[in-house]
Design a protein around this motif. Structure first.
Motif, PDB file in Angstrom:
ATOM      1  N   GLU A   1       0.615  -1.103   0.160  1.00  0.00           N
ATOM      2  CA  GLU A   1      -0.339   0.081   0.094  1.00  0.00           C
ATOM      3  C   GLU A   1       0.807   1.305   0.176  1.00  0.00           C
ATOM      4  N   GLU A   2       2.317   1.525   1.197  1.00  0.00           N
ATOM      5  CA  GLU A   2       2.748   2.104   0.908  1.00  0.00           C
ATOM      6  C   GLU A   2       3.460   2.433  -0.913  1.00  0.00           C
ATOM      7  N   LEU A   3       3.765   1.668  -1.388  1.00  0.00           N
ATOM      8  CA  LEU A   3       4.319   2.199  -3.066  1.00  0.00           C
ATOM      9  C   LEU A   3       3.100   2.163  -3.571  1.00  0.00           C
ATOM     10  N   ASP A   4       1.776   1.419  -3.613  1.00  0.00           N
ATOM     11  CA  ASP A   4       1.134   2.155  -3.923  1.00  0.00           C
ATOM     12  C   ASP A   4       0.687   3.688  -4.193  1.00  0.00           C
ATOM     13  N   LEU A   5       0.365   4.390  -2.851  1.00  0.00           N
ATOM     14  CA  LEU A   5       0.384   5.781  -2.717  1.00  0.00           C
ATOM     15  C   LEU A   5       0.998   6.571  -3.370  1.00  0.00           C
ATOM     16  N   LEU A   6       2.670   6.066  -3.678  1.00  0.00           N
ATOM     17  CA  LEU A   6       3.861   6.063  -4.490  1.00  0.00           C
ATOM     18  C   LEU A   6       3.405   6.888  -5.793  1.00  0.00           C
ATOM     19  N   VAL A   7       3.158   5.405  -6.339  1.00  0.00           N
ATOM     20  CA  VAL A   7       2.846   5.256  -7.845  1.00  0.00           C
ATOM     21  C   VAL A   7       1.560   6.142  -8.281  1.00  0.00           C
ATOM     22  N   ALA A   8       0.457   6.533  -7.846  1.00  0.00           N
ATOM     23  CA  ALA A   8      -1.107   6.154  -7.618  1.00  0.00           C
ATOM     24  C   ALA A   8      -0.985   7.315  -8.640  1.00  0.00           C
ATOM     25  N   GLU A   9      -0.206   8.107  -8.819  1.00  0.00           N
ATOM     26  CA  GLU A   9      -1.437   9.360  -8.874  1.00  0.00           C
ATOM     27  C   GLU A   9       0.124  10.464 -10.446  1.00  0.00           C
ATOM     28  N   LEU A  10       0.962   9.033 -10.613  1.00  0.00           N
ATOM     29  CA  LEU A  10       2.154   9.431 -11.826  1.00  0.00           C
ATOM     30  C   LEU A  10       1.121   9.747 -12.918  1.00  0.00           C
ATOM     31  N   SER A  11       2.039  10.730 -13.551  1.00  0.00           N
ATOM     32  CA  SER A  11       1.792  11.069 -14.935  1.00  0.00           C
ATOM     33  C   SER A  11       2.170   9.923 -15.847  1.00  0.00           C
TER      34      SER A  11
ATOM     35  N   THR B   1       5.738 -11.236 -10.755  1.00  0.00           N
ATOM     36  CA  THR B   1       6.013 -12.419  -9.916  1.00  0.00           C
ATOM     37  C   THR B   1       5.136 -12.364  -9.172  1.00  0.00           C
ATOM     38  N   ASP B   2       4.082 -11.367  -8.156  1.00  0.00           N
ATOM     39  CA  ASP B   2       2.536 -12.066  -7.668  1.00  0.00           C
ATOM     40  C   ASP B   2       2.058 -13.322  -8.968  1.00  0.00           C
ATOM     41  N   HIS B   3       2.063 -12.870  -9.908  1.00  0.00           N
ATOM     42  CA  HIS B   3       0.840 -13.449 -10.573  1.00  0.00           C
ATOM     43  C   HIS B   3       1.786 -14.873 -11.107  1.00  0.00           C
ATOM     44  N   SER B   4       3.352 -14.780 -10.710  1.00  0.00           N
ATOM     45  CA  SER B   4       3.705 -16.646 -10.383  1.00  0.00           C
ATOM     46  C   SER B   4       3.470 -17.050  -9.156  1.00  0.00           C
ATOM     47  N   SER B   5       4.308 -16.228  -8.498  1.00  0.00           N
ATOM     48  CA  SER B   5       3.568 -16.771  -6.487  1.00  0.00           C
ATOM     49  C   SER B   5       2.038 -17.242  -6.354  1.00  0.00           C
ATOM     50  N   LEU B   6       1.197 -16.661  -7.889  1.00  0.00           N
ATOM     51  CA  LEU B   6      -0.396 -17.368  -7.185  1.00  0.00           C
ATOM     52  C   LEU B   6      -0.557 -18.902  -7.960  1.00  0.00           C
ATOM     53  N   LEU B   7       0.203 -18.611  -9.023  1.00  0.00           N
ATOM     54  CA  LEU B   7       0.082 -19.893  -9.990  1.00  0.00           C
ATOM     55  C   LEU B   7       0.675 -20.807  -8.714  1.00  0.00           C
TER      56      LEU B   7
ATOM     57  N   ARG C   1      -2.289  -3.927  -8.489  1.00  0.00           N
ATOM     58  CA  ARG C   1      -3.828  -4.473  -7.149  1.00  0.00           C
ATOM     59  C   ARG C   1      -4.454  -5.349  -7.501  1.00  0.00           C
ATOM     60  N   ALA C   2      -5.122  -6.066  -8.849  1.00  0.00           N
ATOM     61  CA  ALA C   2      -5.670  -7.600  -8.573  1.00  0.00           C
ATOM     62  C   ALA C   2      -4.488  -8.808  -7.965  1.00  0.00           C
ATOM     63  N   GLY C   3      -3.549  -8.551  -8.953  1.00  0.00           N
ATOM     64  CA  GLY C   3      -2.507  -9.654  -8.578  1.00  0.00           C
ATOM     65  C   GLY C   3      -2.201  -9.591  -7.044  1.00  0.00           C
ATOM     66  N   ARG C   4      -1.732  -8.277  -6.529  1.00  0.00           N
ATOM     67  CA  ARG C   4      -1.184  -9.044  -4.732  1.00  0.00           C
ATOM     68  C   ARG C   4      -2.362  -9.148  -4.272  1.00  0.00           C
ATOM     69  N   GLU C   5      -3.661  -8.627  -4.584  1.00  0.00           N
ATOM     70  CA  GLU C   5      -4.565  -8.762  -4.045  1.00  0.00           C
ATOM     71  C   GLU C   5      -5.246 -10.317  -3.849  1.00  0.00           C
ATOM     72  N   ALA C   6      -4.842 -10.819  -4.981  1.00  0.00           N
ATOM     73  CA  ALA C   6      -5.423 -12.748  -5.293  1.00  0.00           C
ATOM     74  C   ALA C   6      -4.569 -12.896  -4.407  1.00  0.00           C
TER      75      ALA C   6
ATOM     76  N   ALA D   1      -5.222 -15.539  -1.353  1.00  0.00           N
ATOM     77  CA  ALA D   1      -4.991 -17.180  -1.142  1.00  0.00           C
ATOM     78  C   ALA D   1      -3.556 -17.900  -0.312  1.00  0.00           C
ATOM     79  N   LEU D   2      -3.004 -16.882  -0.371  1.00  0.00           N
ATOM     80  CA  LEU D   2      -1.848 -17.021   1.283  1.00  0.00           C
ATOM     81  C   LEU D   2      -2.555 -16.792   2.443  1.00  0.00           C
ATOM     82  N   ARG D   3      -3.683 -16.256   2.384  1.00  0.00           N
ATOM     83  CA  ARG D   3      -4.154 -16.155   3.778  1.00  0.00           C
ATOM     84  C   ARG D   3      -5.412 -17.572   3.655  1.00  0.00           C
ATOM     85  N   ALA D   4      -5.612 -17.396   2.852  1.00  0.00           N
ATOM     86  CA  ALA D   4      -6.446 -18.717   2.700  1.00  0.00           C
ATOM     87  C   ALA D   4      -5.877 -20.358   2.997  1.00  0.00           C
TER      88      ALA D   4
END
Length: 264
Positions: A16-26, A51-57, A100-105, A109-112
């Motif tokens: 989330e901290e990194l997201d805040l850094l890039v969310a409003e970039l041009s 890498t999030d996608h690979s981890s999810l797989l 965002r979608a990949g890291r949320e998924a 999955a890790l919590r479950a």
């Protein structure tokens, strides 16, 4: 068995901290060069998304991950870079949505995941806590590259404790990766956390020891800074060698960052 909840919570906060850094970039800012040669800011976020996608797989579809692993072994020098290149070519809004979608998924999955689960990876299989720690380490490290490209200095937090622990645990791996036998004896590691707490690892009476700020140790083991620019001290020949080759991530070490000449 380690409870993965604390590291999963910290991974969420780091992302989330990194997201805040890039969310409003041009659009132009997404093309800024970062300290990684040839990688723009978009490449950094694209790599995290890939890498999030690979981890999810690895967590949810191990047959699909096995196929991806075969592809990676067939082109070991380019596979990861190709994934970052493909993602970096997307429009920024699409890339951001994918990350965002990949890291949320992955988090869900890790919590479950059932207690005691282990997942395949490019190195040894990983537990839920280890997988989350690896993702936090990469998120933090690539976040440093993003911040440097933007001229920002993020404040370190005690979430670094997970990266420190990983860096200590991968000592023998780092020696082996560089074709050197790991030392037989444990080291003593004493690092000062961002909040001022002393984090210690290994026997108090160890002959070889490493001391310094936890932030500098994390920058070292993620190869985000040259040892000469860090306030880390080593006692003993083996500990001194370790600081030259330490790394907390799987895969080849790469060239590392050159010294800036403004060390401690």
């Amino acid at each position: 068995m380690a409870d993965p909840t604390p590291v999963l919570d910290d991974l969420h906060a780091e992302s989330e901290e990194l997201d805040l850094l890039v969310a409003e970039l041009s659009r132009e800012q997404w093309t800024l060069p970062t300290p990684a040669p040839g990688w723009t800011l978009a490449h950094q976020i694209a790599h995290l998304a890939w890498t999030d996608h690979s981890s999810l797989l690895a967590v949810t579809d191990q047959a699909a991950f096995a196929r991806q692993l075969e592809e990676a072994l067939a082109e070991p020098g380019d596979y990861v870079d190709n994934g970052a290149e493909e993602g970096a070519g997307k429009p920024p809004a699409e890339l951001l949505a994918d990350w965002r979608a990949g890291r949320e998924a992955l988090e869900e999955a890790l919590r479950a995941a059932p207690a005691g689960a282990r997942f395949p990876w490019y190195g040894p299989p990983m537990s839920t806590a280890s997988m989350a720690t690896a993702r936090l380490m990469e998120t933090w490290a690539h976040g440093l590259d993003v911040a440097e490209a933007l001229g920002v200095t993020p404040a370190p937090t005690d979430r670094l404790r997970h990266i420190v622990r990983l860096g200590v645990r991968t000592r023998d791996y780092a020696f082996g990766l560089n074709g050197q036998p790991p030392p037989f004896e444990e080291f003593r590691v004493e690092l000062t956390s961002p909040s001022g707490e002393l984090w210690t690892y290994g026997p108090e009476d160890a002959d070889d020891r490493v001391t310094g700020p936890a932030l500098d140790f994390c920058r070292l083991v993620t190869r985000r800074a040259h040892r000469a620019d860090l306030a880390l001290d080593a006692v003993g020949a083996d500990a001194d060698r370790w600081l030259d080759l330490a790394q907390a991530f799987a895969g080849p070490p790469g060239a590392g960052r050159p010294p800036k000449g403004d060390g401690p």
